[in-house]
Write a protein that holds these residues in place. Structure first.
Motif, PDB file in Angstrom:
ATOM      1  N   TYR A   1       0.835  -1.198   0.000  1.00  0.00           N
ATOM      2  CA  TYR A   1       0.000   0.000   0.000  1.00  0.00           C
ATOM      3  C   TYR A   1       0.870   1.247   0.000  1.00  0.00           C
ATOM      4  CZ  TYR A   1       0.618   0.582   5.106  1.00  0.00           C
ATOM      5  OH  TYR A   1       1.131   0.773   6.359  1.00  0.00           O
ATOM      6  N   ASP A   2       0.305   2.329  -0.533  1.00  0.00           N
ATOM      7  CA  ASP A   2       1.016   3.597  -0.643  1.00  0.00           C
ATOM      8  C   ASP A   2       0.468   4.569   0.396  1.00  0.00           C
ATOM      9  OD1 ASP A   2       2.457   2.609  -2.788  1.00  0.00           O
ATOM     10  OD2 ASP A   2       1.094   3.446  -4.281  1.00  0.00           O
ATOM     11  N   VAL A   3       1.379   5.245   1.091  1.00  0.00           N
ATOM     12  CA  VAL A   3       0.991   6.210   2.117  1.00  0.00           C
ATOM     13  C   VAL A   3       1.651   7.558   1.826  1.00  0.00           C
ATOM     14  CG1 VAL A   3       2.825   5.460   3.707  1.00  0.00           C
ATOM     15  CG2 VAL A   3       0.821   6.645   4.605  1.00  0.00           C
ATOM     16  N   GLN A   4       0.852   8.609   1.891  1.00  0.00           N
ATOM     17  CA  GLN A   4       1.360   9.965   1.712  1.00  0.00           C
ATOM     18  C   GLN A   4       2.209  10.325   2.931  1.00  0.00           C
ATOM     19  OE1 GLN A   4       0.668  12.010  -1.015  1.00  0.00           O
ATOM     20  NE2 GLN A   4       2.110  13.465  -0.158  1.00  0.00           N
ATOM     21  N   ILE A   5       3.442  10.767   2.693  1.00  0.00           N
ATOM     22  CA  ILE A   5       4.309  11.192   3.792  1.00  0.00           C
ATOM     23  C   ILE A   5       3.767  12.519   4.315  1.00  0.00           C
ATOM     24  CG2 ILE A   5       6.662  11.857   4.432  1.00  0.00           C
ATOM     25  CD1 ILE A   5       7.592  10.074   2.030  1.00  0.00           C
ATOM     26  N   LEU A   6       3.558  12.601   5.611  1.00  0.00           N
ATOM     27  CA  LEU A   6       3.037  13.827   6.199  1.00  0.00           C
ATOM     28  C   LEU A   6       3.994  14.987   5.922  1.00  0.00           C
ATOM     29  CD1 LEU A   6       1.774  12.432   9.623  1.00  0.00           C
ATOM     30  CD2 LEU A   6       0.424  12.926   7.576  1.00  0.00           C
ATOM     31  N   PRO A   7       3.449  16.182   5.660  1.00  0.00           N
ATOM     32  CA  PRO A   7       4.297  17.324   5.288  1.00  0.00           C
ATOM     33  C   PRO A   7       5.471  17.572   6.234  1.00  0.00           C
ATOM     34  CG  PRO A   7       1.999  17.877   4.940  1.00  0.00           C
ATOM     35  CD  PRO A   7       2.028  16.532   5.628  1.00  0.00           C
ATOM     36  N   ARG A   8       5.285  17.401   7.520  1.00  0.00           N
ATOM     37  CA  ARG A   8       6.384  17.689   8.463  1.00  0.00           C
ATOM     38  C   ARG A   8       7.561  16.720   8.322  1.00  0.00           C
ATOM     39  NH1 ARG A   8       2.299  15.883  12.157  1.00  0.00           N
ATOM     40  NH2 ARG A   8       2.832  13.909  13.119  1.00  0.00           N
ATOM     41  N   TYR A   9       7.341  15.564   7.657  1.00  0.00           N
ATOM     42  CA  TYR A   9       8.412  14.591   7.466  1.00  0.00           C
ATOM     43  C   TYR A   9       8.986  14.616   6.047  1.00  0.00           C
ATOM     44  CZ  TYR A   9       6.676  12.707  11.856  1.00  0.00           C
ATOM     45  OH  TYR A   9       6.278  12.572  13.161  1.00  0.00           O
ATOM     46  N   GLN A  10       8.337  15.345   5.151  1.00  0.00           N
ATOM     47  CA  GLN A  10       8.797  15.370   3.768  1.00  0.00           C
ATOM     48  C   GLN A  10      10.146  16.071   3.658  1.00  0.00           C
ATOM     49  OE1 GLN A  10       5.722  16.961   1.217  1.00  0.00           O
ATOM     50  NE2 GLN A  10       4.256  15.403   1.855  1.00  0.00           N
ATOM     51  N   VAL A  11      10.930  15.629   2.688  1.00  0.00           N
ATOM     52  CA  VAL A  11      12.242  16.208   2.413  1.00  0.00           C
ATOM     53  C   VAL A  11      12.195  16.797   1.014  1.00  0.00           C
ATOM     54  CG1 VAL A  11      14.706  15.699   2.119  1.00  0.00           C
ATOM     55  CG2 VAL A  11      13.392  14.526   3.915  1.00  0.00           C
ATOM     56  N   ALA A  12      12.575  18.067   0.893  1.00  0.00           N
ATOM     57  CA  ALA A  12      12.537  18.745  -0.403  1.00  0.00           C
ATOM     58  C   ALA A  12      13.275  17.940  -1.467  1.00  0.00           C
ATOM     59  CB  ALA A  12      13.161  20.142  -0.273  1.00  0.00           C
ATOM     60  N   GLY A  13      12.623  17.795  -2.624  1.00  0.00           N
ATOM     61  CA  GLY A  13      13.230  17.086  -3.736  1.00  0.00           C
ATOM     62  C   GLY A  13      13.112  15.568  -3.663  1.00  0.00           C
TER      63      GLY A  13
ATOM     64  N   PRO B   1      14.882  -8.386   1.175  1.00  0.00           N
ATOM     65  CA  PRO B   1      13.444  -8.482   1.409  1.00  0.00           C
ATOM     66  C   PRO B   1      12.861  -9.672   0.669  1.00  0.00           C
ATOM     67  CG  PRO B   1      13.895  -6.766  -0.190  1.00  0.00           C
ATOM     68  CD  PRO B   1      15.225  -7.275   0.294  1.00  0.00           C
ATOM     69  N   PRO B   2      11.702 -10.144   1.113  1.00  0.00           N
ATOM     70  CA  PRO B   2      11.088 -11.286   0.433  1.00  0.00           C
ATOM     71  C   PRO B   2      10.870 -11.004  -1.054  1.00  0.00           C
ATOM     72  CG  PRO B   2       9.970 -10.812   2.491  1.00  0.00           C
ATOM     73  CD  PRO B   2      10.923  -9.683   2.251  1.00  0.00           C
ATOM     74  N   GLY B   3      10.975 -12.030  -1.859  1.00  0.00           N
ATOM     75  CA  GLY B   3      10.824 -11.889  -3.300  1.00  0.00           C
ATOM     76  C   GLY B   3       9.511 -11.242  -3.701  1.00  0.00           C
ATOM     77  N   ALA B   4       8.429 -11.552  -2.993  1.00  0.00           N
ATOM     78  CA  ALA B   4       7.128 -10.950  -3.317  1.00  0.00           C
ATOM     79  C   ALA B   4       7.166  -9.442  -3.137  1.00  0.00           C
ATOM     80  CB  ALA B   4       6.031 -11.555  -2.445  1.00  0.00           C
ATOM     81  N   VAL B   5       7.899  -8.966  -2.134  1.00  0.00           N
ATOM     82  CA  VAL B   5       8.021  -7.525  -1.899  1.00  0.00           C
ATOM     83  C   VAL B   5       8.811  -6.883  -3.029  1.00  0.00           C
ATOM     84  CG1 VAL B   5       9.086  -5.800  -0.387  1.00  0.00           C
ATOM     85  CG2 VAL B   5       7.715  -7.665   0.593  1.00  0.00           C
ATOM     86  N   THR B   6       9.898  -7.499  -3.428  1.00  0.00           N
ATOM     87  CA  THR B   6      10.728  -6.970  -4.508  1.00  0.00           C
ATOM     88  C   THR B   6       9.907  -6.826  -5.791  1.00  0.00           C
ATOM     89  OG1 THR B   6      12.668  -7.987  -3.505  1.00  0.00           O
ATOM     90  CG2 THR B   6      12.852  -7.310  -5.810  1.00  0.00           C
ATOM     91  N   ALA B   7       9.075  -7.821  -6.082  1.00  0.00           N
ATOM     92  CA  ALA B   7       8.235  -7.764  -7.290  1.00  0.00           C
ATOM     93  C   ALA B   7       7.193  -6.656  -7.188  1.00  0.00           C
ATOM     94  CB  ALA B   7       7.560  -9.103  -7.517  1.00  0.00           C
ATOM     95  N   LEU B   8       6.583  -6.488  -6.022  1.00  0.00           N
ATOM     96  CA  LEU B   8       5.553  -5.477  -5.851  1.00  0.00           C
ATOM     97  C   LEU B   8       6.113  -4.062  -5.834  1.00  0.00           C
ATOM     98  CD1 LEU B   8       3.412  -7.262  -3.136  1.00  0.00           C
ATOM     99  CD2 LEU B   8       2.851  -6.964  -5.546  1.00  0.00           C
ATOM    100  N   ASP B   9       7.380  -3.929  -5.530  1.00  0.00           N
ATOM    101  CA  ASP B   9       8.031  -2.630  -5.479  1.00  0.00           C
ATOM    102  C   ASP B   9       8.058  -1.974  -6.864  1.00  0.00           C
ATOM    103  OD1 ASP B   9       9.245  -0.725  -3.773  1.00  0.00           O
ATOM    104  OD2 ASP B   9      11.221  -1.253  -4.555  1.00  0.00           O
ATOM    105  N   ARG B  10       7.937  -2.770  -7.897  1.00  0.00           N
ATOM    106  CA  ARG B  10       8.004  -2.266  -9.273  1.00  0.00           C
ATOM    107  C   ARG B  10       6.655  -1.786  -9.803  1.00  0.00           C
ATOM    108  NH1 ARG B  10      10.560  -7.545 -10.250  1.00  0.00           N
ATOM    109  NH2 ARG B  10      12.613  -7.366  -9.356  1.00  0.00           N
ATOM    110  N   LEU B  11       5.576  -2.051  -9.085  1.00  0.00           N
ATOM    111  CA  LEU B  11       4.253  -1.655  -9.554  1.00  0.00           C
ATOM    112  C   LEU B  11       4.083  -0.144  -9.484  1.00  0.00           C
ATOM    113  CD1 LEU B  11       1.926  -4.315  -7.874  1.00  0.00           C
ATOM    114  CD2 LEU B  11       2.690  -4.235 -10.243  1.00  0.00           C
ATOM    115  N   PRO B  12       3.269   0.418 -10.400  1.00  0.00           N
ATOM    116  CA  PRO B  12       2.985   1.858 -10.314  1.00  0.00           C
ATOM    117  C   PRO B  12       2.162   2.166  -9.062  1.00  0.00           C
ATOM    118  CG  PRO B  12       1.641   0.826 -12.025  1.00  0.00           C
ATOM    119  CD  PRO B  12       2.586  -0.219 -11.517  1.00  0.00           C
ATOM    120  N   ALA B  13       2.070   3.442  -8.720  1.00  0.00           N
ATOM    121  CA  ALA B  13       1.341   3.873  -7.526  1.00  0.00           C
ATOM    122  C   ALA B  13      -0.102   3.372  -7.564  1.00  0.00           C
ATOM    123  CB  ALA B  13       1.377   5.390  -7.412  1.00  0.00           C
ATOM    124  N   PHE B  14      -0.605   3.045  -6.406  1.00  0.00           N
ATOM    125  CA  PHE B  14      -1.998   2.610  -6.283  1.00  0.00           C
ATOM    126  C   PHE B  14      -2.852   3.850  -6.225  1.00  0.00           C
ATOM    127  CE2 PHE B  14       0.291  -0.869  -3.872  1.00  0.00           C
ATOM    128  CZ  PHE B  14       0.385  -1.698  -4.963  1.00  0.00           C
TER     129      PHE B  14
END
Length: 164
Positions: free
Chosen positions: A24-36, A151-164
């Motif tokens: 799943y994709d989670v928006q990083i809260l503004p106070r934790y975001q790093v410019a760029g 990381p588990p192989g399933a995670v590595t494969a899912l890391d390549r998917l576009p944003a949900f």
């Protein structure tokens, strides 16, 4: 299968379940975001293992590319999955040749304060040892050495998917 996951930040996040892994994709809260840097992290729940993996986009310098692993409790609700942090965390570098366990003091404080029951504490300690044995020990360290890649192989494969 599409799912929703309630992240500890209070956000319901879109995700997908593939077997025993939820990405799943989670928006990083503004106070934790790093410019760029990206403003979204992808997290992975290993459903049968009480583990959540994230490679935080905000990690820079010496920890860039490291995995942050949370030991969690996953609750199934009508809306989706609710992730409860159980305080114990790992930092794991890309080479997986060492690791850091974090926040055991926070686990102890949570038990003392009644935020976790002794049974929940026992469960998270068992899950911690199981995670180390399964993913982080070297084969030469005994018969409980890694039974799976990190990381588990399933995670590595899912890391390549576009944003949900």
């Amino acid at each position: 299968m599409n799912v929703e996951v309630l992240h500890r930040s209070g956000q319901w996040c879109a995700g997908r379940q593939f077997g025993e892994v939820v990405a799943y994709d989670v928006q990083i809260l503004p106070r934790y975001q790093v410019a760029g840097r990206p403003t979204v992290d992808r997290s992975y729940l290993l459903l049968g293992e009480a583990v959540q993996l994230t490679k935080p986009a905000v990690f820079e310098g010496a920890v860039e590319g490291w995995w942050y692993v949370d030991l969690v409790e996953i609750e199934q609700t009508e809306r989706g999955l609710v992730v409860h942090d159980l305080y114990v965390d790992f930092l794991i570098p890309p080479a997986v040749d060492r690791y850091q366990i974090l926040d055991l003091d926070e686990l102890a404080d949570a038990v003392r304060a009644g935020k976790l029951t002794p049974s929940q504490c026992a469960d998270v300690l068992t899950a911690t040892q199981r995670f180390v044995d399964r993913y982080l020990r070297r084969p030469a360290e005994g018969p409980s050495g890694p039974g799976a890649e990190f990381p588990p192989g399933a995670v590595t494969a899912l890391d390549r998917l576009p944003a949900f």
